[in-house]
Write a protein that holds these residues in place. Structure first.
Motif, PDB file in Angstrom:
ATOM      1  N   LEU A   9       0.844  -1.190   0.000  1.00 49.10           N
ATOM      2  CA  LEU A   9       0.000   0.000   0.000  1.00 49.10           C
ATOM      3  C   LEU A   9       0.882   1.244   0.000  1.00 49.10           C
ATOM      4  CD1 LEU A   9      -2.498  -1.485   2.536  1.00 49.10           C
ATOM      5  CD2 LEU A   9      -2.938  -1.049   0.136  1.00 49.10           C
ATOM      6  N   ILE A 331      -5.678  14.275   5.437  1.00 50.43           N
ATOM      7  CA  ILE A 331      -6.357  14.793   6.620  1.00 50.43           C
ATOM      8  C   ILE A 331      -6.107  16.296   6.757  1.00 50.43           C
ATOM      9  CG2 ILE A 331      -5.929  14.872   9.124  1.00 50.43           C
ATOM     10  CD1 ILE A 331      -6.277  11.875   9.199  1.00 50.43           C
ATOM     11  N   THR A 348      -2.470   6.823  16.164  1.00 51.68           N
ATOM     12  CA  THR A 348      -3.831   6.815  15.612  1.00 51.68           C
ATOM     13  C   THR A 348      -4.752   5.880  16.389  1.00 51.68           C
ATOM     14  OG1 THR A 348      -3.289   4.994  14.122  1.00 51.68           O
ATOM     15  CG2 THR A 348      -3.035   7.213  13.231  1.00 51.68           C
ATOM     16  N   ASN A 350      -7.897   3.758  14.883  1.00 52.06           N
ATOM     17  CA  ASN A 350      -8.605   3.437  13.639  1.00 52.06           C
ATOM     18  C   ASN A 350      -9.669   2.376  13.899  1.00 52.06           C
ATOM     19  OD1 ASN A 350      -8.954   3.128  10.644  1.00 52.06           O
ATOM     20  ND2 ASN A 350      -8.106   1.092  11.067  1.00 52.06           N
ATOM     21  N   ARG A 378      -2.236   2.799  16.589  1.00 50.99           N
ATOM     22  CA  ARG A 378      -0.812   2.795  16.213  1.00 50.99           C
ATOM     23  C   ARG A 378      -0.045   3.674  17.183  1.00 50.99           C
ATOM     24  NH1 ARG A 378       0.022  -0.981  11.960  1.00 50.99           N
ATOM     25  NH2 ARG A 378      -2.017  -1.070  10.947  1.00 50.99           N
ATOM     26  N   ALA A 445       4.865   3.594   9.086  1.00 50.48           N
ATOM     27  CA  ALA A 445       3.593   3.890   9.754  1.00 50.48           C
ATOM     28  C   ALA A 445       2.879   2.598  10.147  1.00 50.48           C
ATOM     29  CB  ALA A 445       2.702   4.729   8.851  1.00 50.48           C
TER      30      ALA A 445
ATOM     31  N   ILE B 259      -7.875   0.338   2.497  1.00 52.98           N
ATOM     32  CA  ILE B 259      -6.413   0.467   2.440  1.00 52.98           C
ATOM     33  C   ILE B 259      -5.832   0.075   3.793  1.00 52.98           C
ATOM     34  CG2 ILE B 259      -6.434   2.238   0.638  1.00 52.98           C
ATOM     35  CD1 ILE B 259      -6.013   4.341   2.820  1.00 52.98           C
ATOM     36  N   HIS B 260      -4.523   0.031   3.857  1.00 53.84           N
ATOM     37  CA  HIS B 260      -3.875  -0.404   5.091  1.00 53.84           C
ATOM     38  C   HIS B 260      -4.148   0.596   6.220  1.00 53.84           C
ATOM     39  CE1 HIS B 260      -0.673  -1.630   7.864  1.00 53.84           C
ATOM     40  NE2 HIS B 260      -0.800  -2.806   7.277  1.00 53.84           N
ATOM     41  N   SER B 261      -4.403   0.061   7.395  1.00 54.05           N
ATOM     42  CA  SER B 261      -4.837   0.929   8.497  1.00 54.05           C
ATOM     43  C   SER B 261      -3.761   1.880   8.975  1.00 54.05           C
ATOM     44  CB  SER B 261      -5.351   0.090   9.661  1.00 54.05           C
ATOM     45  OG  SER B 261      -4.304  -0.563  10.325  1.00 54.05           O
ATOM     46  N   SER B 262      -2.496   1.612   8.660  1.00 61.16           N
ATOM     47  CA  SER B 262      -1.453   2.548   9.081  1.00 61.16           C
ATOM     48  C   SER B 262      -1.674   3.924   8.464  1.00 61.16           C
ATOM     49  CB  SER B 262      -0.079   2.014   8.678  1.00 61.16           C
ATOM     50  OG  SER B 262      -0.004   1.879   7.276  1.00 61.16           O
ATOM     51  N   LEU B 263      -2.359   3.936   7.321  1.00 66.60           N
ATOM     52  CA  LEU B 263      -2.577   5.192   6.604  1.00 66.60           C
ATOM     53  C   LEU B 263      -3.623   6.075   7.279  1.00 66.60           C
ATOM     54  CD1 LEU B 263      -2.359   3.493   3.153  1.00 66.60           C
ATOM     55  CD2 LEU B 263      -0.694   5.085   4.102  1.00 66.60           C
ATOM     56  N   ALA B 264      -4.289   5.528   8.293  1.00 70.02           N
ATOM     57  CA  ALA B 264      -5.225   6.349   9.064  1.00 70.02           C
ATOM     58  C   ALA B 264      -4.515   7.547   9.680  1.00 70.02           C
ATOM     59  CB  ALA B 264      -5.897   5.512  10.146  1.00 70.02           C
ATOM     60  N   ALA B 265      -3.192   7.505   9.724  1.00 74.13           N
ATOM     61  CA  ALA B 265      -2.461   8.646  10.270  1.00 74.13           C
ATOM     62  C   ALA B 265      -2.602   9.888   9.397  1.00 74.13           C
ATOM     63  CB  ALA B 265      -0.978   8.291  10.438  1.00 74.13           C
ATOM     64  N   HIS B 266      -2.805   9.702   8.098  1.00 71.50           N
ATOM     65  CA  HIS B 266      -2.961  10.910   7.276  1.00 71.50           C
ATOM     66  C   HIS B 266      -4.102  10.842   6.256  1.00 71.50           C
ATOM     67  CE1 HIS B 266       0.077   9.986   3.737  1.00 71.50           C
ATOM     68  NE2 HIS B 266      -0.515   8.895   4.123  1.00 71.50           N
ATOM     69  N   ILE B 267      -4.957   9.831   6.392  1.00 69.92           N
ATOM     70  CA  ILE B 267      -6.114   9.729   5.497  1.00 69.92           C
ATOM     71  C   ILE B 267      -7.375   9.578   6.346  1.00 69.92           C
ATOM     72  CG2 ILE B 267      -7.210   8.330   3.694  1.00 69.92           C
ATOM     73  CD1 ILE B 267      -4.356   7.652   2.712  1.00 69.92           C
ATOM     74  N   ASP B 268      -8.416  10.318   5.993  1.00 68.99           N
ATOM     75  CA  ASP B 268      -9.649  10.312   6.782  1.00 68.99           C
ATOM     76  C   ASP B 268     -10.370   8.971   6.705  1.00 68.99           C
ATOM     77  OD1 ASP B 268     -10.072  13.159   7.793  1.00 68.99           O
ATOM     78  OD2 ASP B 268      -9.641  13.510   5.669  1.00 68.99           O
ATOM     79  N   SER B 269     -11.166   8.725   7.727  1.00 66.53           N
ATOM     80  CA  SER B 269     -11.860   7.436   7.842  1.00 66.53           C
ATOM     81  C   SER B 269     -13.364   7.596   7.657  1.00 66.53           C
ATOM     82  CB  SER B 269     -11.600   6.831   9.220  1.00 66.53           C
ATOM     83  OG  SER B 269     -12.554   5.829   9.507  1.00 66.53           O
ATOM     84  N   ILE B 366      -7.144  -2.770   8.381  1.00 64.18           N
ATOM     85  CA  ILE B 366      -7.532  -1.956   7.236  1.00 64.18           C
ATOM     86  C   ILE B 366      -8.179  -0.651   7.696  1.00 64.18           C
ATOM     87  CG2 ILE B 366      -7.853  -3.866   5.605  1.00 64.18           C
ATOM     88  CD1 ILE B 366     -10.898  -3.661   6.218  1.00 64.18           C
ATOM     89  N   LEU B 367      -8.094   0.328   6.826  1.00 68.87           N
ATOM     90  CA  LEU B 367      -8.876   1.548   6.942  1.00 68.87           C
ATOM     91  C   LEU B 367      -9.991   1.388   5.910  1.00 68.87           C
ATOM     92  CD1 LEU B 367      -9.607   4.516   7.463  1.00 68.87           C
ATOM     93  CD2 LEU B 367      -7.593   5.188   6.175  1.00 68.87           C
TER      94      LEU B 367
END
Lengths: 510, 510
Positions: A9, A331, A348, A350, A378, A445, B259-269, B366-367
């Motif tokens: 990803l 974000i 985070t 999530n 995280r 991340a 997508i991978h949940s690590s991305l929740a750090a900079h992508i909205d949920s 996942i996110l």
């Protein structure tokens, strides 16, 4: 890799790679020349063994071990032990744990340097209906622009890269070349459920003692993006995976079995209760954790890591990343730069999944007695898995939601490896030898259980390593690249070569 | 019955029933005596036809029609038409709709009184794994304390009670007795998805014209609790069933695929967004609707309905109800009395189900790009389904959640029937003839699409009717009582008798 390593990803962000300038081989003197000739002999064997390696990988794919389903035990551990023995490990032990057995293996050639290698023999669950070819078949298909790929559960996560690592040992054997370093193999079969018993393997006295003598531990992975770039991470976030369950039974209100929804007029709803509890966990922006004390232990990035991050950011491509992720905005509409700083530095909370009441097609007029949110948190240094879980529980209790059950299903602390360690230096040097200038990145991340090695008491360097490419970890049609269509991206043989070269590089310090 | 008719739930409150005092037959004169002898001849046939009726029910159970799965069409409608013809309806038409066909049938014996009957030939989805016997087999098993029950999907909801009603006609035929009233049958095959096309059946000109001549419409149901009591409802709440979906695609933020949940750090949920939106729909008490204007059209109970309610409440048993529902406390710790007033008079917003992201065992990092809440809103007069849906949409938009998709999957307005109507009076009188003093109740907290009949333009009385017992509507091991272990509770033959008697009662006004 771990459920949380977003290899397919974040890796898809098509890092800009400096491919200009061939790598100069800085070898001088007869020892070096001899070593080069030995190395070439080993590498020559890799292609000869290609078909055997593919078949061995396919055999492994056919035997899934899935801890969540209690499938493939102890066969998976026994097969893993046989793979290690066949590759040349001389001592191979099954290590019983309270869960699934691990494997510990050693290959001591009397070299001054010892490298530890981490393997997982388990794989993620799969649903064959979602796959274009049977997930246990390991079918090789041609993917235009990518090359010949093997499709199957565990191909990239992580049997393919691990098999590439083992194939390096087969190549040494076939070339009758002595390994330049000693190897340790530490292997578990519960990675996909969060490695709940991994400590029982690592801290078994003889395993721990052996690990102490190593320069660090690598986690094999097909680390290249489709443009050929690769990343060396100096750490990874920690993670707590957990379920929050609201139920009439625990609450003492609402029903203790699903009842007709008309009764919602005078009976409380555990689902609404879950919504109300969840609502307190993040701020109204929908992402900032609002759990009391959540940020107390967050340590800012060190000046050194900041410098590494600032050097790396310009090499990452926002437009391609957005396209690959299917994302239009970061974000808070932040810039790419600020968004990457956030990605590296922020913890985070999530929601992985929500499940409560009726989840099938259409509706069903019930008042459910129970609802669950699957959560991952995280963690960045110096947060700990236990400390963060405790804060979440205290927060819920303080807000009057003490009846919400918190079940941690897995997790571990953040992990960090010093940028100047010999292992990191050797990984960078090895990538460069393959023609790849790796992106040094402060912190993944995602997560992997490196803290077991990098924290007290071992404090070992640890890092993900490997040329090659794969994608679809945890997803249908997971694949690992066997023959690459792009000369910048290593196929299986190139991945094997990268392990051969890492062993040589570690044996000859810069 | 309808998804929302909580027959086996609220009915389990074991109403106190005045069984004291046999019912006096207030018959006088030769006409009445003749009628009584005719009636006895008909009733005598019921037992003789018992086995044939059971077999006919079993054949019907074996042929499920499930609109949500597009299963069993048009076979279900054709079978329904055959059942009507076999029972003696002389004109039987399939009525095409934009969805599944309905059936309209008439049996005109030239009597002054016409009764309409509502049938549904569809059933709820089922998962055979959850059943103790195959859901389409209609197996008869002995349940201690209850009697011989037929287990199968649709047995109580509603093929069993409907078959009892049809068996009454077979009994008239077999006894060569003329029906004392004319009958109309209005039948649909989409009740379990909220009757989206029912208006196309009812308001077909010849159907509407026929209905206008009726005294009202009954919905057959096994209406008795296990203590023998029965209820006559003077209305039912309306309902809106809908899904609220939050997705990255619609929102323009967050991912458009998981997508991978690590991305929740900079992508909205989108999942957190759903939680935040849901949170605005009810107050912090977790039940009071907070949608702007939700209560605007709520009409207080009329003095007459209040009186009926106050008379009924003392007959309901709190302890037994709590036990049957698995509930310890009512909302806001209210008294039984206040809680029942709330049940009858208050509209609700209930979450039937939450589904988003990963819903399987364990976790998956996942996110998710999408999450859905399945909602039902129960409406009291003078709320309307359309008006309430509009208010919900306006509320979401006002709170900045205009991207949350609102998909209504079914619903209809509340329904009310005048307590003094000839139909209600006849139902009460018929129950009393069976030895049951029915509980007159102002409004069912559940729902059924009676508004189609009771509202403009038809304004017909409409009510659920029938002796007998069943349970497990929409649940595994749904059953209908065939032979009762308790003389106070009617088995199949007793249920058939109640329809025979209703027909006679309607023919001889009190």
């Amino acid at each position: 890799m771990h459920p949380d390593t977003p290899q397919d990803l974040t890796r898809r962000d098509f890092l800009h790679t400096s491919m200009a300038g061939a790598v100069a081989m800085a070898l001088a003197g007869s020892d070096a020349l001899l070593a080069q000739s030995d190395r070439d002999a080993v590498v020559a064997e890799i292609a000869r063994q290609h078909d055997a390696t593919v078949q061995r990988l396919r055999d492994w794919i056919a035997l899934p071990s899935i801890a969540a389903e209690d499938l493939g035990y102890p066969q998976g551990a026994e097969f893993m032990a046989r793979l290690a023995r066949d590759a040349g490990f001389t001592r191979v032990d099954l290590i019983p744990t309270k869960g699934k057995p691990g494997v510990f293996a050693t290959l001591d050639v009397g070299a001054p340097t010892t490298l530890a290698i981490y393997f997982m023999y388990d794989v993620k669950q799969y649903d064959p209906k979602e796959w274009s070819s049977p997930p246990l078949e390991g079918k090789i298909v041609d993917r235009p622009g990518v090359g010949k790929i093997m499709v199957g559960r565990g191909t990239t996560n992580t049997k393919g890269p691990q098999m590439a690592c083992l194939a390096a040992l087969h190549a040494f054997k076939a070339a009758k070349q002595k390994l330049p370093i000693n190897l340790l193999l530490v292997c578990e079969g519960e990675e996909e459920i969060g490695s709940p018993n991994f400590g029982q393997i690592v801290f078994k006295p003889e395993v721990e003692a052996a690990l102490r003598k190593s320069v660090g531990i690598i986690i094999p992975l097909g680390n290249q993006s489709l443009d050929g770039s690769a990343e060396v991470n100096l750490g990874a976030k920690g993670i707590v995976e957990l379920e929050l369950a609201s139920s009439g039974e625990k609450w003492g209100r609402g029903p203790n079995a699903d009842i007709h929804s008309s009764l919602a007029a005078h009976i409380d709803s555990p689902v609404w209760r879950l919504v109300k509890a969840l609502d307190t966990l993040v701020k109204d922006d929908g992402h900032t954790p609002a759990v009391e004390g959540f940020f107390d232990d967050v340590k800012p990035l060190s000046p050194q890591l900041k410098e590494i991050l600032e050097a790396a950011i310009p090499r990452r491509n926002e437009a391609l990343t957005k396209k690959a992720l299917g994302v239009q905005k970061w974000i808070a509409d932040e810039s790419w730069h600020d968004s990457l700083v956030r990605l590296v530095s922020q913890p985070t909370i999530n929601i992985e999944g929500l499940v409560g009441g009726y989840t099938g097609p259409g509706g069903k007029t019930i008042l459910p007695h129970r609802a669950v949110a699957k959560i991952d948190m995280r963690l960045v240094p110096d947060m700990t898995a236990k400390g963060t879980l405790d804060k979440l529980k205290a927060h819920l209790a303080k807000h009057g939601f003490g009846d919400i059950e918190v079940s941690m299903t897995g997790g571990y602390d953040p992990t960090s490896t010093p940028p100047g360690s010999r292992l990191v230096e050797a990984m960078v040097r090895t990538y460069k030898k393959q023609g790849v200038d790796p992106l040094l990145w402060p912190r993944l991340a995602g997560s992997w259980p490196g803290a077991t090695f990098t924290n007290e008491p071992l404090k070992l360097p640890a890092g993900i390593f490997g040329m090659g490419h794969g994608a679809g970890a945890h997803a249908p049609d997971e694949y690992y690249l066997i023959e690459s269509a792009n000369p910048k991206v290593a196929g299986l043989d190139g991945a094997v070569t990268s392990y051969v070269d890492l062993f040589y590089t570690l044996a000859s310090p810069a």
